[in-house]
Design an enzyme around this catalytic site. Structure first.
Site, PDB file in Angstrom:
ATOM      1  N   GLU A 239       1.176  -1.120   0.090  1.00  0.00           N
ATOM      2  CA  GLU A 239       0.046  -0.135   0.039  1.00  0.00           C
ATOM      3  C   GLU A 239       0.969   1.122   0.027  1.00  0.00           C
ATOM      4  O   GLU A 239       1.755   1.339   0.769  1.00  0.00           O
ATOM      5  CB  GLU A 239      -0.925   0.179   1.441  1.00  0.00           C
ATOM      6  CG  GLU A 239      -1.825   1.201   1.324  1.00  0.00           C
ATOM      7  CD  GLU A 239      -2.156   1.652   2.844  1.00  0.00           C
ATOM      8  OE1 GLU A 239      -1.972   2.700   2.829  1.00  0.00           O
ATOM      9  OE2 GLU A 239      -2.483   0.749   3.574  1.00  0.00           O
ATOM     10  N   CYS A 276      -3.085   7.594   5.368  1.00  0.00           N
ATOM     11  CA  CYS A 276      -3.065   7.361   3.903  1.00  0.00           C
ATOM     12  C   CYS A 276      -4.388   7.501   3.075  1.00  0.00           C
ATOM     13  O   CYS A 276      -4.605   7.564   1.878  1.00  0.00           O
ATOM     14  CB  CYS A 276      -2.606   5.788   3.656  1.00  0.00           C
ATOM     15  SG  CYS A 276      -3.732   4.629   4.658  1.00  0.00           S
TER      16      CYS A 276
END
Length: 498
Positions: A239, A276
Site C-alpha cells: 500500500e 493514507c
C-alpha cells in the site's frame, strides 16, 4: 533482544545474519504451523490479542513517545490491533477462507466420466511484513498484515519500522509469549530491526513467499522490484500512495456550506494529515455556493495549528511538497494555519486551476503526506469526468451529494469504480473500519496489486493459493475436503453451497 529461543531476532551489526536466522526459523516452522486446525490457529490469534492487552501499560507510553501521537489515539490503536486479531480468529474458526469446493465423481456420466475433484486454499509460506510509520500498532508488528498472514497459516517475519523500534519490540515480545503459550514452533513469528539493506535482504531471501508493506511509493516499488528480480518471484502487497479525491456536487452545497467545509478541514488536518486516506484533492463546483465553501474552508484551516509529525524525514517531505505547490504558477493559498513547533508544520489549503491536472504535470496530484489539500473547481459533470479519468489509482474516492444530484452521481460511479478501492458518499475517508466488507486497497499506485485489501477479513486471501485434489484416496485427503467434514466447514458441493 537477540535470544533466538524466543523467536525475536533484533537487528545488530550482522543484520544479514539476523535476517537469515529469522527466515530459516520461519521455513522450519511452516510445516507444523500450517498443519494446525482451525481451532488451534484461532486460539493462537486470540492469545496474541490477550498478550498485547496484558502489556498495554508498557506499550502505550512507548508508542506515544516514539510517534508523538496522543495517548488516546494509541489506546485506540491497541483496541484496533487486538480487535482485528480476534476478527481473524473468528474467520479461521468458520473456515470460509479455505474456499472448499467438491465436485463428486460421476463415473456414469456420458460421453466421459468425471473424476472426483476437491479444492481448498493453502498458505503460501513464510511472509515478510514491513511495519508502517503512521500506525505503530495497527499496521505494524501485530497489525493487519501480520494478523492475516498468521490466520492464513503462514509464519511471519516482521521488519520493524525504525520510527518506533521499542514499541515494535514490546509487541514482538507479546506475540512470542503467545507462540510459546500455544505450543507452536519459535519460527512462527520473528522480529528484526535494521535499515533499507535489511528490508532488501528479507525480500530477496528465497524462503520468503510473500510480502506485506505499508509506506511510501518509493519504498514499495523498491520491494516490488526486489521481489520480481528473485530466481522465484513472489507477490508484494504494497500500500503506497493516494490523494483520495473528494467530489462535492451542487446539491451538497444547498445545505449548511460552512459545516460541510469545516468537516472537510477536520478530516484534512486529523492526525497532522498523516493518514493514507487523507483527502488531498477536492473538486468543487464553480459559482457562489462553491465560493462560500472555499471561504469557510480557508477560515477553518487558518484556525488550525500544526501537530507533531511522525519523524523529521516526514516533516521535511511535507515542507518540500507544500513548497512545490506554493511555487507553482496558478496555485494560490486559500488558508494556512500556524505551526505547532519545529516538527509540527502548519496545515495549508490551496486552489489550483483544472489545467494543472494534466498527465504531464503531477504537481497537483503528487501525494503530500500531511495536512495539505488542493481544491480544483469545475463547471459541470461533463467537465469533471475527464479530470477524474486522468487521475492515478486511489485508495478512496468520496462523493458529497443529495437526491437532486442522482444523475450526476450515477455518471461518476463507473469512473470511480475504476479508480478507487473504496467509494464513500457523504462522509470523509479518514477512518477505515475493520470488518468483512472493507476494502483498503486500489489500483496502482495506491497499491501494487489492486485485487486485494490490507484491511478486513478478505485480506487473508493474499497469503493463500488454491490446490485441487483429483481422485486422491479418502485416507489421504486433507480434513477440509474429506467427506465427513470433521471441521464442520461450509463447502460448495457440486456447485451448491452447503
Amino acid at each position: 533482544m537477540t535470544d533466538q529461543a524466543t523467536s525475536i531476532i533484533a537487528g545488530s551489526d550482522s543484520e544479514q545474519a539476523d535476517v537469515a536466522a529469522a527466515t530459516a526459523a520461519a521455513a522450519e516452522a511452516f510445516a507444523a504451523y500450517r498443519a494446525t486446525s482451525p481451532e488451534e490457529r484461532a486460539a493462537f490469534l486470540e492469545a496474541v490479542a490477550a498478550e498485547i492487552e496484558a502489556d498495554k501499560d508498557a506499550i502505550i507510553p512507548e508508542a506515544v513517545r516514539e510517534s508523538s501521537l496522543p495517548e488516546a489515539r494509541i489506546t485506540g490503536e491497541v483496541g484496533r490491533t487486538t480487535g482485528q486479531l480476534r476478527m481473524f480468529a473468528d474467520v479461521v474458526r468458520r473456515g470460509d477462507h479455505l474456499g472448499v469446493r467438491i465436485d463428486p465423481a460421476m463415473p456414469d456420466r456420458a460421453p466421459l466420466p468425471r473424476a472426483d475433484i476437491r479444492q481448498r486454499m493453502v498458505p503460501l509460506g513464510p511472509v515478510a511484513v514491513f511495519g508502517a510509520s503512521n500506525f505503530p500498532l495497527a499496521f505494524s508488528t501485530a497489525g493487519g498484515d501480520t494478523a492475516s498472514a498468521l490466520a492464513a497459516g503462514c509464519p511471519v517475519v516482521v521488519k520493524g519500522h525504525p520510527a518506533h523500534p521499542v514499541t515494535g519490540t514490546l509487541v514482538a515480545r507479546a506475540i512470542t509469549r503467545a507462540v510459546e503459550r500455544s505450543g507452536l514452533p519459535a519460527g512462527t513469528f520473528s522480529f528484526v530491526l535494521g535499515g533499507i539493506e535489511t528490508g532488501q535482504e528479507l525480500v530477496a531471501d528465497q524462503r520468503i513467499a510473500a510480502v506485506g508493506f505499508t509506506g511510501s511509493r518509493g519504498g514499495g516499488l523498491a520491494l516490488v522490484q526486489a521481489a520480481a528480480a528473485r530466481e522465484v518471484p513472489i507477490p508484494v502487497y504494497a500500500e503506497m500512495s493516494s490523494i483520495n479525491p473528494v467530489v462535492v456536487l451542487p446539491g451538497a452545497l444547498e445545505g449548511d456550506v460552512t459545516a460541510l467545509a469545516e468537516a472537510y478541514v477536520a478530516s484534512l488536518v486529523l492526525g497532522a494529515g498523516q493518514f493514507c486516506t487523507n483527502p488531498g484533492l477536492l473538486f468543487l463546483p464553480s459559482g457562489e455556493a462553491g465560493d462560500a465553501f472555499l471561504r469557510a474552508a480557508g477560515a477553518a484551516v487558518q484556525r488550525a495549528s500544526g501537530a507533531p509529525m511522525l519523524t523529521p524525514g516526514i516533516a521535511e517531505a511535507y515542507a518540500s511538497g507544500t513548497a512545490s505547490l506554493r511555487g507553482t504558477e496558478g496555485i494560490r493559498v486559500i488558508g494556512e494555519g500556524t505551526p505547532g513547533g519545529d516538527l509540527a508544520p502548519a496545515p495549508v489549503l490551496y486552489e489550483a486551476p483544472a489545467e494543472l491536472l494534466s498527465l504531464d504535470d503531477s504537481t497537483v496530484t503528487d501525494e503530500v503526506f500531511g495536512a495539505s489539500g488542493v481544491v480544483v473547481r469545475f463547471g459541470d459533470v461533463t467537465e469533471l469526468l475527464p479530470r477524474l479519468e486522468g487521475l492515478e489509482g486511489q485508495l478512496t474516492a468520496t462523493v458529497h451529494a443529495t437526491d437532486a444530484d442522482a444523475d450526476d452521481a450515477a455518471a461518476l460511479l463507473p469512473v470511480l469504480e475504476l479508480k478507487a478501492g473504496r467509494i464513500l458518499f457523504n462522509g470523509w475517508p479518514t477512518g477505515v473500519e475493520v470488518g468483512h466488507a472493507m476494502v483498503h486497497g486500489g489500483p496502482f499506485p495506491a497499491t501494487s496489486d489492486s485485487r486485494s485489501t490490507s484491511v478486513g477479513s478478505l485480506a487473508i486471501e493474499r497469503f493463500q493459493r488454491p490446490v485441487a485434489y483429483q481422485d486422491v484416496p479418502a485416507g489421504l485427503l486433507p480434513a477440509a475436503v474429506r467427506d465427513d467434514n470433521p471441521w464442520g466447514l461450509r463447502r460448495r458441493v457440486d456447485g451448491i453451497l452447503e
